[in-house]
Write an enzyme that holds these catalytic residues in place. Structure first.
Site, PDB file in Angstrom:
ATOM      1  N   ASP A 435       0.580  -1.170   0.154  1.00  0.00           N
ATOM      2  CA  ASP A 435      -0.156   0.558   0.092  1.00  0.00           C
ATOM      3  C   ASP A 435       0.904   1.150   0.212  1.00  0.00           C
ATOM      4  O   ASP A 435       1.494   1.168   0.550  1.00  0.00           O
ATOM      5  CB  ASP A 435      -1.192  -0.006   1.415  1.00  0.00           C
ATOM      6  CG  ASP A 435      -1.871   1.253   1.235  1.00  0.00           C
ATOM      7  OD1 ASP A 435      -3.292   0.741   0.935  1.00  0.00           O
ATOM      8  OD2 ASP A 435      -1.499   1.435   1.387  1.00  0.00           O
ATOM      9  N   ASN A 443      -2.363  12.645  -5.435  1.00  0.00           N
ATOM     10  CA  ASN A 443      -2.907  12.932  -6.966  1.00  0.00           C
ATOM     11  C   ASN A 443      -3.581  14.652  -5.860  1.00  0.00           C
ATOM     12  O   ASN A 443      -4.327  15.357  -6.432  1.00  0.00           O
ATOM     13  CB  ASN A 443      -4.724  11.867  -6.590  1.00  0.00           C
ATOM     14  CG  ASN A 443      -4.547  10.651  -6.846  1.00  0.00           C
ATOM     15  OD1 ASN A 443      -3.859  10.677  -7.727  1.00  0.00           O
ATOM     16  ND2 ASN A 443      -4.633   9.659  -5.937  1.00  0.00           N
ATOM     17  N   ASP A 452      -1.885   8.065 -11.306  1.00  0.00           N
ATOM     18  CA  ASP A 452      -2.412   7.493 -12.676  1.00  0.00           C
ATOM     19  C   ASP A 452      -0.342   6.811 -12.758  1.00  0.00           C
ATOM     20  O   ASP A 452      -0.438   5.597 -12.817  1.00  0.00           O
ATOM     21  CB  ASP A 452      -2.819   7.574 -13.997  1.00  0.00           C
ATOM     22  CG  ASP A 452      -4.503   7.562 -13.196  1.00  0.00           C
ATOM     23  OD1 ASP A 452      -4.353   7.059 -12.470  1.00  0.00           O
ATOM     24  OD2 ASP A 452      -5.212   8.008 -13.703  1.00  0.00           O
ATOM     25  N   GLU A 476      -4.893   2.757  -4.712  1.00  0.00           N
ATOM     26  CA  GLU A 476      -3.276   1.896  -4.084  1.00  0.00           C
ATOM     27  C   GLU A 476      -2.027   1.247  -3.395  1.00  0.00           C
ATOM     28  O   GLU A 476      -1.061   0.588  -3.244  1.00  0.00           O
ATOM     29  CB  GLU A 476      -2.580   3.651  -3.395  1.00  0.00           C
ATOM     30  CG  GLU A 476      -2.900   3.478  -1.872  1.00  0.00           C
ATOM     31  CD  GLU A 476      -4.180   4.711  -2.268  1.00  0.00           C
ATOM     32  OE1 GLU A 476      -4.467   4.526  -0.723  1.00  0.00           O
ATOM     33  OE2 GLU A 476      -5.385   4.747  -2.484  1.00  0.00           O
TER      34      GLU A 476
END
Length: 574
Positions: A435, A443, A452, A476
């Site tokens: 993770d 973001n 992305d 993620e």
């Protein structure tokens, strides 16, 4: 039987290759069989004397054949055999009740011979059987044959007298031709077997059934059967028409299964199937030639093929007009058979008389048919294989799309759910949950496009281990199943590689992207019933432990039947 047919084929080729030798060994002159000068029909109780009485009407013009009459009469004039006294009577194989042969002398003396079906002898010189003729003397002026209960017009129209009991209208060339045709017909069975093993399609078996029936027809109707085994007239008389009707039925069902789905309308498909069942049961009934059906079974048998021929032609026409590639093969193969069958039909109902050698048209058409249809089956086989390969490829693509994450190219949660048992069986005994730390901040600060790109880069890192199966669970979060040695070291190496790879690939980032990992190893020998959900929950708990201890680290656990204590390992940040 196949060996004997193959030997016959070999012998046929050998003999046909040396015609001069045959010409030298044949007699200089071979008396031709003698046809009847006149014929007549009567009720069962009319005696020979009444038929020979003055004023009795005989047909001497070659017409008026009637197979439905109880008795048919044949009159052979002594002037027609020109000094070669006949020794045997022969005619086409068919069922009958009784045949009486009388040699009639000048002055009224009569020598008779009575025969039933059991005394008839099929010979390997065409589709005929022979019966001995009473002694012929210089005083004999005629031979009169009485046929009670004939089941075929051709039994009357093709009747002959011969001075050689082994000689008929058929010569060696015709017999050899039959052997060649029978040998050719065997070949498609090999192809059908091969195609069915690969394709498992019904039309291949139907074609094989059609070929087997046609082989039986050629052997029985062509008169090869006595060469191969001891056989009775009744078996040949019934077996030949039954083989033909079974072959026609198989051909009907074959056409429906063989042609492309769009080649025939539903109405035409049903009509063709109906012709198959009609051939199998209706026409076969007439072919059995029971005593009580003698008055109509010959006419019923031959006229029963009229709707079959018409439906065949209509279906072939429609399929060709609709652009069916397979129908073109069938049209080329079957039109000659339909034409030859129509000729045989007209002879069979007595429209005209002709020698049995005209049957060669059917045998040649059959040989042509099997070669062309074999090519058509091979062509259809290739087309179906191509269609199935495309369908399988499309299904695999759809399956792949449903199991693959469109952004990273990694497998998704559905894929690992489906394949986890297979992976465990293949030695994948460890599961790691990755993770990304503070990914939301990436973001928020740089937009989802940069986020992305980070996820794609992380996927590239996880995919780099050849003994790891990488999955994107969502967001993620990634899962890695691993096998082999030094699993914990390899996972840590991948975890440390993530920030380095991301920083090198994505220059727009101003912060380090790190990952926390929970790793659980369940040795396959000791924990065989470990499911994905159970391993995932354990690894996820270790991941939360790594997060709670400050992130950017790996926490691991090994399960060997009883869970050990967690052994966390903090990774250095670079």
């Amino acid at each position: 039987m196949a060996r004997r047919v193959a030997c016959g084929l070999w012998l046929a080729m050998l003999l046909l290759a040396a015609p001069p030798v045959l010409a030298e060994t044949e007699p200089a002159t071979t008396p031709s069989p003698v046809a009847p000068a006149c014929h007549a029909h009567s009720d069962a109780d009319v005696p020979l004397a009444a038929m020979l009485a003055p004023g009795r009407v005989w047909d001497c013009n070659g017409g008026g054949w009637d197979d439905s009459a109880p008795v048919s009469w044949l009159y052979f004039d002594a002037a027609s055999w020109a000094g070669s006294a006949p020794q045997a009577f022969f005619t086409r194989i068919s069922r009958f009740e009784r045949i009486d042969i009388a040699a009639v002398d000048r002055g009224g003396a009569v020598r008779r011979a009575a025969h039933d079906e059991r005394s008839a002898r099929p010979i390997a010189a065409g589709p005929v059987f022979t019966l001995p003729v009473p002694a012929i003397t210089e005083a004999t002026e005629a031979v009169v044959v009485r046929i009670a209960g004939p089941h075929s017009s051709t039994m009357v129209t093709e009747a002959r007298l011969t001075s050689d009991p082994e000689s008929t209208d058929w010569g060696m060339e015709e017999v050899l031709l039959l052997a060649i045709v029978a040998g050719i017909l065997v070949t498609p069975l090999i192809f059908d077997l091969h195609f069915f093993v690969i394709l498992r399609d019904r039309f291949v078996l139907l074609h094989a059934a059609m070929v087997v029936a046609m082989i039986a027809y050629v052997i029985l109707a062509g008169g090869l059967a006595p060469l191969l085994f001891d056989i009775s007239l009744v078996t040949m008389a019934i077996g030949a028409p039954l083989a033909w009707t079974i072959g026609v039925a198989a051909a009907s069902f074959f056409m429906v299964a063989f042609l492309e789905q769009e080649a025939l309308s539903p109405l035409f498909r049903r009509a063709m199937q109906a012709m198959g069942w009609w051939s199998l049961f209706g026409l076969s009934f007439f072919g059995l030639q029971f005593r009580w059906t003698q008055g109509f079974d010959n006419l019923g048998y031959f006229l029963g093929f009229v709707p079959v021929i018409l439906v065949y032609l209509a279906c072939l026409t429609q399929a060709v007009l609709r652009g069916s590639r397979s129908a073109r093969f069938l049209a080329i193969a079957w039109v000659p058979i339909l034409a030859a069958s129509t000729e045989r039909l007209l002879r069979g109902i007595g429209v005209y008389a002709g020698p049995s050698t005209l049957d060669e048209l059917i045998y040649l058409a059959l040989a042509l048919e099997v070669m062309i249809v074999a090519l058509g089956v091979a062509d259809r086989f290739v087309a179906i294989r191509r269609e199935r390969d495309r369908a399988v490829a499309a299904a695999l693509r759809l399956s792949d799309l449903s199991e693959r994450d469109p952004l990273t190219g990694l497998m998704n949660r559905r894929a690992i759910d489906l394949r986890f048992g297979e992976l465990r069986a293949s030695g994948y005994e460890a599961l790691a949950v990755f993770d990304l730390d503070h990914f939301k901040a990436v973001n928020d600060a740089h937009g989802h496009e940069v986020g992305d790109r980070v996820l794609v880069t992380v996927a590239q890192v996880l995919r780099s281990d050849p003994d790891a199966f990488a999955v994107r669970i969502g967001g993620e979060e990634f899962v890695l199943t691993l096998r082999g040695d030094d699993i914990e070291t390899r996972v840590e190496r991948l975890r440390q590689k993530i920030p380095v790879k991301v920083a090198r690939e994505i220059e727009a980032l101003d912060t380090m992207v790190t990952a926390s990992v929970g790793l659980v190893t369940a040795q396959h020998e000791s924990v065989q019933d470990m499911t994905f959900i159970l391993l995932y929950r354990r690894a996820d708990a270790l991941l939360y432990e790594a997060k709670a201890k400050g992130r950017n680290m790996l926490c691991s656990e090994t399960i060997d039947g009883a869970a050990r204590a967690n052994r966390p390992m903090r990774a250095s940040s670079r």
